[in-house]
Design a protein around this motif. Sequence first.
Motif, PDB file in Angstrom:
ATOM      1  N   GLU A  11       5.702 -15.649  35.851  1.00 22.76           N
ATOM      2  CA  GLU A  11       6.612 -16.150  34.823  1.00 22.76           C
ATOM      3  C   GLU A  11       8.036 -15.784  35.229  1.00 22.76           C
ATOM      4  OE1 GLU A  11       5.489 -15.313  30.811  1.00 22.76           O
ATOM      5  OE2 GLU A  11       6.703 -17.006  30.111  1.00 22.76           O
ATOM      6  N   TYR A  12       8.935 -16.724  34.995  1.00 26.98           N
ATOM      7  CA  TYR A  12      10.313 -16.556  35.422  1.00 26.98           C
ATOM      8  C   TYR A  12      11.239 -16.610  34.212  1.00 26.98           C
ATOM      9  CZ  TYR A  12       8.512 -17.260  40.100  1.00 26.98           C
ATOM     10  OH  TYR A  12       7.818 -17.116  41.279  1.00 26.98           O
ATOM     11  N   PHE A  13      12.171 -15.679  34.188  1.00 27.16           N
ATOM     12  CA  PHE A  13      13.101 -15.581  33.070  1.00 27.16           C
ATOM     13  C   PHE A  13      14.537 -15.663  33.559  1.00 27.16           C
ATOM     14  CE2 PHE A  13      10.213 -14.499  29.702  1.00 27.16           C
ATOM     15  CZ  PHE A  13       9.150 -13.870  30.335  1.00 27.16           C
ATOM     16  N   CYS A  14      15.299 -16.482  32.864  1.00 32.60           N
ATOM     17  CA  CYS A  14      16.734 -16.554  33.064  1.00 32.60           C
ATOM     18  C   CYS A  14      17.396 -15.702  31.981  1.00 32.60           C
ATOM     19  CB  CYS A  14      17.176 -18.007  32.961  1.00 32.60           C
ATOM     20  SG  CYS A  14      18.925 -18.309  33.212  1.00 32.60           S
ATOM     21  N   ALA A  15      18.507 -15.061  32.316  1.00 28.92           N
ATOM     22  CA  ALA A  15      19.191 -14.221  31.335  1.00 28.92           C
ATOM     23  C   ALA A  15      20.692 -14.306  31.541  1.00 28.92           C
ATOM     24  CB  ALA A  15      18.729 -12.765  31.437  1.00 28.92           C
ATOM     25  N   VAL A  16      21.424 -14.090  30.457  1.00 25.33           N
ATOM     26  CA  VAL A  16      22.890 -14.100  30.500  1.00 25.33           C
ATOM     27  C   VAL A  16      23.415 -12.848  29.825  1.00 25.33           C
ATOM     28  CG1 VAL A  16      23.110 -15.378  28.318  1.00 25.33           C
ATOM     29  CG2 VAL A  16      24.959 -15.461  29.982  1.00 25.33           C
ATOM     30  N   GLY A  17      24.515 -12.322  30.345  1.00 28.25           N
ATOM     31  CA  GLY A  17      25.097 -11.131  29.768  1.00 28.25           C
ATOM     32  C   GLY A  17      26.597 -11.142  29.917  1.00 28.25           C
ATOM     33  N   PRO A  18      27.261 -10.261  29.200  1.00 28.32           N
ATOM     34  CA  PRO A  18      28.718 -10.198  29.285  1.00 28.32           C
ATOM     35  C   PRO A  18      29.170  -9.441  30.517  1.00 28.32           C
ATOM     36  CG  PRO A  18      27.907  -8.560  27.751  1.00 28.32           C
ATOM     37  CD  PRO A  18      26.707  -9.323  28.239  1.00 28.32           C
ATOM     38  N   ILE A  19      30.289  -9.875  31.060  1.00 27.68           N
ATOM     39  CA  ILE A  19      30.879  -9.180  32.193  1.00 27.68           C
ATOM     40  C   ILE A  19      31.812  -8.111  31.660  1.00 27.68           C
ATOM     41  CG2 ILE A  19      32.436  -9.452  34.146  1.00 27.68           C
ATOM     42  CD1 ILE A  19      31.385 -12.257  34.469  1.00 27.68           C
ATOM     43  N   LYS A  20      31.765  -6.967  32.276  1.00 23.04           N
ATOM     44  CA  LYS A  20      32.694  -5.879  31.992  1.00 23.04           C
ATOM     45  C   LYS A  20      32.597  -5.361  30.569  1.00 23.04           C
ATOM     46  CE  LYS A  20      36.015  -7.420  35.435  1.00 23.04           C
ATOM     47  NZ  LYS A  20      37.413  -7.831  35.703  1.00 23.04           N
ATOM     48  N   ALA A  21      31.529  -5.675  29.891  1.00 21.03           N
ATOM     49  CA  ALA A  21      31.327  -5.097  28.568  1.00 21.03           C
ATOM     50  C   ALA A  21      30.708  -3.718  28.749  1.00 21.03           C
ATOM     51  CB  ALA A  21      30.435  -5.985  27.730  1.00 21.03           C
ATOM     52  N   ALA A  22      30.717  -2.973  27.687  1.00 20.03           N
ATOM     53  CA  ALA A  22      30.086  -1.663  27.734  1.00 20.03           C
ATOM     54  C   ALA A  22      28.593  -1.851  27.730  1.00 20.03           C
ATOM     55  CB  ALA A  22      30.526  -0.858  26.521  1.00 20.03           C
ATOM     56  N   GLY A  23      27.997  -1.768  28.861  1.00 17.89           N
ATOM     57  CA  GLY A  23      26.565  -2.006  28.968  1.00 17.89           C
ATOM     58  C   GLY A  23      26.283  -3.480  29.097  1.00 17.89           C
ATOM     59  N   ASN A  24      25.238  -3.829  29.817  1.00 19.70           N
ATOM     60  CA  ASN A  24      24.896  -5.233  30.021  1.00 19.70           C
ATOM     61  C   ASN A  24      23.768  -5.619  29.086  1.00 19.70           C
ATOM     62  OD1 ASN A  24      26.681  -6.087  32.141  1.00 19.70           O
ATOM     63  ND2 ASN A  24      25.648  -4.569  33.379  1.00 19.70           N
ATOM     64  N   LYS A  25      24.126  -6.022  27.895  1.00 19.00           N
ATOM     65  CA  LYS A  25      23.112  -6.386  26.907  1.00 19.00           C
ATOM     66  C   LYS A  25      22.737  -7.837  27.159  1.00 19.00           C
ATOM     67  CE  LYS A  25      25.819  -5.135  23.477  1.00 19.00           C
ATOM     68  NZ  LYS A  25      26.926  -4.440  24.190  1.00 19.00           N
ATOM     69  N   LEU A  26      21.580  -8.037  27.723  1.00 19.15           N
ATOM     70  CA  LEU A  26      21.175  -9.355  28.165  1.00 19.15           C
ATOM     71  C   LEU A  26      20.495 -10.157  27.078  1.00 19.15           C
ATOM     72  CD1 LEU A  26      19.721  -8.496  31.686  1.00 19.15           C
ATOM     73  CD2 LEU A  26      22.023  -9.240  31.091  1.00 19.15           C
TER      74      LEU A  26
END
Lengths: 107, 115
Positions: free
Chosen positions: B88-103
Amino acid sequence: IAGITQAPTSQILAAGRRMTLRCTQDMRHNAMYWYRQDLGLGLRLIHYSNTAGTTGKGEVPDGYSVSRANTDDFPLTLASAVPSQTSVYFCARDTQYFGPGTRLTVL
Amino acid sequence: AQSVTQPDIHITVSEGASLELRCNYSYGATPYLFWYVQSPGQGLQLLLKYFSGDTLVQGIKGFEAEFKRSQSSFNLRKPSVHWSDAAEYFCAVGPIKAAGNKLTFGGGTRVLVKP
């Protein structure tokens, strides 16, 4: 090799019981995360911690709590488990390293 | 709010054939994009990530992905699949340069490989 360990591997729990899922890393990285994985929903963030002593809420925090007393350990607690918390739980260190998961069934 | 859509729940491909998995995202700023693979009963393994620069990203296991800002897409490709790519394959997006990478993850695409 950087690693994340989770315990237990699986657990069946009666509704209303308290349960703590353990997560330990061996690389002393600051950021750690707890996700739950449910079919068709991918992974959803429960709680996170950017550094020891700090925690934050993710997308689905209700019914869960976390603590970060030190850098290596990041336990997730279900104070009073409910059947909707049946899921597979993954602890992660940063975006690259995920633990093997804990499969939790609440009856 | 950020979101990720993987339109294909299941894909079946013959061994040796090419594979493309679709990922569309919604994000208000420049995204940090990821693809992960999960074998049965295992945790997630990072295949590749895009932060900036060349929009064609090479990853492990022969996978690559192309970031297309105009289409809000980050599709994963492999020229010739092997039976071991069934997962199974998952795509994810997260914020750049935020405190922690909350995906934020997509719902996943399960790939079946036919002999």
